[in-house]
Motif scaffolding. Structure first.
Motif, short mmCIF file in Angstrom:
data_model
loop_
_atom_site.label_atom_id
_atom_site.label_comp_id
_atom_site.label_asym_id
_atom_site.label_seq_id
_atom_site.Cartn_x
_atom_site.Cartn_y
_atom_site.Cartn_z
N ARG A 1 2.29 1.87 -3.51
CA ARG A 1 1.35 2.50 -4.44
C ARG A 1 1.29 4.01 -4.25
O ARG A 1 0.86 4.73 -5.16
CB ARG A 1 -0.04 1.90 -4.26
N GLN A 2 1.71 4.50 -3.09
CA GLN A 2 1.71 5.94 -2.84
C GLN A 2 2.96 6.63 -3.36
O GLN A 2 3.01 7.86 -3.40
CB GLN A 2 1.56 6.21 -1.34
N THR A 3 3.97 5.88 -3.72
CA THR A 3 5.22 6.46 -4.22
C THR A 3 5.20 6.52 -5.74
O THR A 3 4.23 6.13 -6.39
CB THR A 3 6.42 5.62 -3.74
N SER B 1 0.83 -1.22 0.00
CA SER B 1 0.00 0.00 0.00
C SER B 1 0.86 1.26 0.00
O SER B 1 0.53 2.25 -0.67
CB SER B 1 -0.93 -0.01 1.21
#
Length: 339
Positions: A300-302, A297
């Motif tokens: 996916r934010q990077t 998770s």
């Protein structure tokens, strides 16, 4: 003559205007006087009776609110409370944002000071500090690790949990070795399980640190797509091994549920020890699955992606001195080969 005539005694407080002969002709009649009677009114009937007006008491001056002395002070138009509440809410929000910015600025300043203090000069690398070995040990530390310095504050908690999880895995393997040794003391025929337990403890402890902890550390340190994919691939295989450990297949060197339940029939104390080891293996597996999802998770934010991973791999391979020398030698051999 005084015999027939008598005069009243004089009264000290006698008011001549109160004489009945005077008061009967005064204006205190049943009709209004000229100052109260208007002959041009269209009202029919006799004029209204006169009503004597009592002397009116002076009315108290109206209390006016004090005038504002400052022109910048807000005026009250009926909704002052609601306007003041909105202003207070906006001010509190701005103060909160300012505190967050100041906190981030202090954090950046602290990290900059630490980087300057740890730097050894231009082009020099930091001194390795992990594992923390004593000075008399002939082998020195192999890695440099400082989570508070190298990892962003957003990912520090995740990297710290992964480090403690690696330590928990190493401790579980050590406890597995102890439980296998206890089983060997009760049943000497289980020497294979004891030997494999020693092998797993010596193999998985350093390999797990190098193969999946260091990649996730470097991935969050430099936002490396290649290290993210390396971590996902290796740690998924590690979780599969954790599941096998939890099952406890006989003869594989893992004190899982199958082996521990069978050990209860041989010796209750050893069976209890091995069941505790099975509980640790179960917790290790569950935590491994949770951390795999957690890191995914955050990934996916990077800005990491598979294309960036390929580019990083190609760059790393071409920047390796040994690979470049091998490629040069192969090219020279191809040109100088027999025609």
């Amino acid at each position: 003559m005084s015999k027939y005539t008598s005069f009243p005694e004089p009264v000290d407080d006698h008011n001549p205007f109160q004489d009945p002969a005077v008061t009967q002709h005064s204006s205190n009649t049943g009709y209004a006087t000229l100052d109260l009677y208007n002959p041009f009114d269209n009202k029919t009937g006799p004029p209204p009776p006169y009503e004597a007006t009592s002397p009116s008491t002076p009315s108290a001056p109206a209390q006016t609110p004090p005038s504002r002395t400052t022109p910048t002070e807000p005026r009250n138009y009926g909704s002052y409370n609601s306007q003041q509440t909105a202003v207070n809410a906006t001010t509190a929000e701005l103060l909160k944002k300012q505190e967050e910015l100041e906190k981030k600025a202090r954090e950046l300043e602290r990290r900059e000071r630490e980087l300057e203090s740890h730097s050894l000069g231009p082009g020099a690398s930091r001194q390795n500090n992990w594992p923390p070995l004593p000075s008399f040990c002939p082998v020195g530390p192999c890695f440099y690790q400082d989570i508070n310095l190298e990892i962003s504050q957003t990912f520090q908690r995740t990297v710290t949990i992964m480090y403690y999880f690696w330590m928990f895995s190493a401790g579980t393997l050590l406890f597995n070795l102890i439980s296998s040794l206890a089983m060997f003391c009760v049943d000497p025929s289980g020497g294979v399980g004891l030997g494999l337990a020693i092998l797993w403890a010596l193999l998985f402890t350093p390999c797990s640190f190098v193969c999946w902890y260091r990649p996730v550390y470097k991935a969050f340190r430099s936002d490396s797509s290649f290290n993210f994919f390396a971590f996902f691939f290796i740690f998924f295989a590690q979780v599969v091994v954790y599941v096998i450990m939890t099952i406890g297949i006989p003869g594989w060197g893992f004190s899982g549920w199958i082996v521990s339940l069978a050990a209860l029939k041989t010796n209750v104390a050893v069976g209890v020890i091995m069941m505790l080891n099975a509980v640790l293996f179960t917790a290790q597996t569950a935590m491994g699955v949770v951390m795999l999802k957690k890191v995914h998770s955050l990934y996916r934010q990077t800005d990491a992606s598979f294309q960036k991973a390929q580019a990083e791999f190609a760059t790393g391979v071409m920047s390796n001195q040994a690979v470049r020398q091998a490629a040069t030698s192969a090219a020279q051999g191809a040109f100088t080969g027999p025609r």
